[in-house]
Design a protein around this motif. Structure first.
Motif, short mmCIF file in Angstrom:
data_model
loop_
_atom_site.label_atom_id
_atom_site.label_comp_id
_atom_site.label_asym_id
_atom_site.label_seq_id
_atom_site.Cartn_x
_atom_site.Cartn_y
_atom_site.Cartn_z
N UNK A 1 15.41 -35.35 39.12
CA UNK A 1 14.61 -35.91 38.58
C UNK A 1 14.94 -34.13 36.91
N UNK A 2 15.22 -33.33 37.57
CA UNK A 2 14.86 -32.03 36.22
C UNK A 2 13.90 -31.13 36.80
N UNK B 1 2.36 -18.79 28.78
CA UNK B 1 3.15 -20.12 29.61
C UNK B 1 4.23 -20.10 29.07
N UNK B 2 5.67 -19.73 28.19
CA UNK B 2 6.85 -20.82 28.09
C UNK B 2 7.32 -19.97 29.07
N UNK B 3 7.46 -18.90 29.61
CA UNK B 3 7.76 -18.13 30.97
C UNK B 3 7.48 -19.05 32.17
N UNK B 4 6.44 -19.52 32.24
CA UNK B 4 6.07 -20.12 34.27
C UNK B 4 7.41 -21.59 33.95
N UNK B 5 7.65 -21.90 32.75
CA UNK B 5 8.57 -23.08 33.36
C UNK B 5 9.30 -23.12 33.60
N UNK B 6 10.27 -21.78 34.36
CA UNK B 6 11.20 -21.50 35.07
C UNK B 6 11.93 -22.22 36.05
N UNK B 7 12.88 -23.15 36.60
CA UNK B 7 12.68 -23.82 37.55
C UNK B 7 14.35 -23.07 38.80
N UNK C 1 17.49 -25.59 30.72
CA UNK C 1 17.32 -27.07 30.69
C UNK C 1 15.86 -27.27 30.46
N UNK C 2 14.50 -26.19 30.68
CA UNK C 2 14.06 -26.06 29.94
C UNK C 2 13.37 -25.65 28.53
N UNK C 3 14.36 -24.80 27.82
CA UNK C 3 14.07 -24.76 26.86
C UNK C 3 13.33 -23.70 26.53
#
Ligand code: SF4
Ligand code: F3S
Ligand code: FES
Length: 235
Positions: free
Chosen positions: A56-57, A141-147, A213-215
């Motif tokens: 699920x990404x 905030x933006x860079x917390x989204x990395x998977x 993929x997390x833009x």
């Protein structure tokens, strides 16, 4: 619809060179590429190897090249590709262990090298927690989204030519802490990123931003780290 799925196959201990196996599959356009791979492994050839976990990404484990682009197999539908010819290959720039599985150790070594965790040995003023305003939180905030899927680093021409380059994913994760007002180790991270194979190896190719993929605005985050190194100010 009927699709023709070409899959990169390679087992380095046994095979002299890689090959592509082709599977003709009757499928629904709303199926994901991950579903096609699961079908092949479950019903056609159990020796096909690829990574997946959440489907699920979220976990980042199934990044691969799909029709030449780094994508998560669980987030791409057959209809998104606009063709019935689908080629699936491993990420570039990392050693193939088997089929679509690459050796992620060099990627995670770069990640670890930037100290991607909170560091502050001080005691918070209230003795309980470090406070932060909404604006301060918003700053990173933006860079917390990395998977940690590696789609960015393995699409970067600088990484392809120098695997010692720390790479965009590591810089994104350094950015997440450098700009966190509660953290106290920005200097150590910046020292690492100012080295020969640090941020200056980035030539602003933008492939990383396109692949994420997390833009996440990866190239912008790299530029912000470069700016701190030039100005000496974290703003
Ligand atoms: Fe994946 Fe984006 Fe993180 Fe790179 S920055 S590892 S592409 S989630
Ligand atoms: Fe590579 Fe991204 Fe820079 S693709 S060169 S890290 S902008
Ligand atoms: Fe977890 Fe695709 S399987 S992101």
């Amino acid at each position: 619809m009927e699709i023709r799925l070409r899959v990169f196959r390679f087992q380095p201990e046994k095979d002299q060179r890689p090959r592509y196996d082709v599977y003709t599959i009757e499928t629904d356009p709303n199926e994901r590429i991950l579903d096609l791979l699961e079908y092949v492994r479950g019903d056609v050839d159990g020796s096909l190897s690829f990574r997946r976990s959440c489907a699920h990404g979220v976990c980042g484990s199934d990044a691969m090249r799909i029709n030449g682009r780094n994508l998560l197999a669980c987030k791409v539908l057959v209809k998104d590709l606009g063709t019935s010819e689908i080629t699936v290959e491993p990420l570039l720039g990392l050693r193939v262990i088997k089929d679509l599985i690459v050796d992620m150790d060099p990627f995670f070594d770069h990640f670890k090298s930037v100290l991607p965790y909170f560091i502050n040995d001080d005691v918070p003023e209230d003795g309980k927690e470090f406070r932060q305003s909404p604006d301060q939180r918003e700053r990173y905030d933006d860079t917390t989204k990395c998977i940690l899927c590696a789609a960015c680093t393995t699409s970067c021409p600088s990484f392809w030519s120098h695997e010692q380059y720390v790479g965009p994913a590591a810089i994104v994760n350094a950015h997440r802490f450098i700009f966190d007002s509660r953290d106290a180790a920005a200097e150590q991270r910046l020292e690492k990123l100012n080295e020969h194979f640090g941020v200056w190896r980035c030539r602003t190719a933008f492939n990383c931003t396109e692949a994420c993929p997390r833009e996440i605005k990866v190239t912008q985050a790299i530029a912000e780290v470069k700016r701190v190194l030039i100005s000496g100010k974290i703003e």
